[in-house]
Design a protein around this motif. Structure first.
Motif, PDB file in Angstrom:
ATOM      1  N   GLN A 127      53.802  20.268  78.215  1.00  9.88           N
ATOM      2  CA  GLN A 127      53.906  20.869  79.511  1.00  9.88           C
ATOM      3  C   GLN A 127      53.537  22.099  79.445  1.00  9.88           C
ATOM      4  O   GLN A 127      53.847  23.179  78.641  1.00  9.88           O
ATOM      5  CB  GLN A 127      55.252  21.005  80.023  1.00  9.88           C
ATOM      6  N   MET A 130      55.527  26.684  84.209  1.00 12.24           N
ATOM      7  CA  MET A 130      55.581  26.521  85.582  1.00 12.24           C
ATOM      8  C   MET A 130      56.253  27.734  86.322  1.00 12.24           C
ATOM      9  O   MET A 130      57.348  28.381  85.722  1.00 12.24           O
ATOM     10  CB  MET A 130      56.428  25.424  86.047  1.00 12.24           C
ATOM     11  N   HIS A 155      53.630  26.441  90.871  1.00 14.50           N
ATOM     12  CA  HIS A 155      52.396  26.502  90.208  1.00 14.50           C
ATOM     13  C   HIS A 155      52.385  26.415  88.879  1.00 14.50           C
ATOM     14  O   HIS A 155      53.320  26.845  88.107  1.00 14.50           O
ATOM     15  CB  HIS A 155      51.615  27.744  90.413  1.00 14.50           C
ATOM     16  N   ASP A 156      51.737  25.338  88.073  1.00 20.22           N
ATOM     17  CA  ASP A 156      51.489  25.336  86.930  1.00 20.22           C
ATOM     18  C   ASP A 156      50.083  24.879  86.610  1.00 20.22           C
ATOM     19  O   ASP A 156      49.063  25.193  87.564  1.00 20.22           O
ATOM     20  CB  ASP A 156      52.338  24.212  86.261  1.00 20.22           C
TER      21      ASP A 156
END
Length: 190
Positions: A127, A130, A155-156
């Motif tokens: 991941q 974020m 947003h990531d």
């Protein structure tokens, strides 16, 4: 006559002591702007405040800091300027939150962050980091819950998203969006 004089002497001494204690009490009370302490006056003000909360085993759970902290006795409310809240968890990852100001409820179970609120979830294996931005965010540290009652931008590396509101469950690592939601998926660069 001598017996009557000896009865008045202890009474005069007691009256003098009562007047002196009243004067001392008034002299040591904290002054306020108009000379009276009110229920809306802060009981305490701390500059460059930092606190770390740990679990029963001594493992850090979260850290809270602020440039100024004010605590009010009457409402048991706490106000902070430039708060910085970091949730420390090996299971969910570090979550770093900043804002212009915050208010902590009397019970300490709700933190109301306002003004340029920014939340950054640290990157984890699989991941990306974020970032969430909003004007107001309600944090419930004991429940590992964040709630934005107004517009949010998220947003990531793979997603740009806007929504009318949001609830983030840290333990489940899930986000519920509400209102008008717009999402743009970004292609991963190899």
């Amino acid at each position: 006559m001598n017996a009557r004089g000896s009865l008045w002497l202890p009474l005069v001494v007691l009256l003098l002591l009562a007047a002196l204690s009243y004067w001392i009490e008034r002299a040591v009370q904290a002054p306020s702007a108009n000379g009276q302490v009110t229920k809306t006056s802060p009981e305490g003000i701390m500059e460059n405040f930092e606190a770390l909360r740990t679990d029963m085993t001594g493992k850090p759970q979260y850290r809270l800091s602020a440039t100024r902290l004010k605590h009010y006795t009457g409402t048991k409310r706490t106000e902070m300027e430039s708060p910085h809240f970091i949730q420390l968890s090996t299971e969910t990852g570090e979550i770093d939150t900043t804002a212009r100001q915050a208010t902590v409820s009397a019970e300490g179970d709700e933190i109301d962050l306002q003004g340029d609120v920014r939340v950054v979830r640290a990157a984890r294996p699989g991941q990306s980091a974020m970032t969430l931005r909003t004007a107001r965010l309600l944090a419930y540290p004991e429940s590992d819950l964040l709630r934005a009652p107004g517009p949010v931008d998220i947003h990531d590396d793979t997603l740009d998203m806007r929504a009318g509101g949001m609830t983030y469950y840290a333990k489940r690592r899930s986000i519920e969006l509400s209102g008008r939601v717009k999402a743009t998926y970004l292609s991963r660069k190899s």
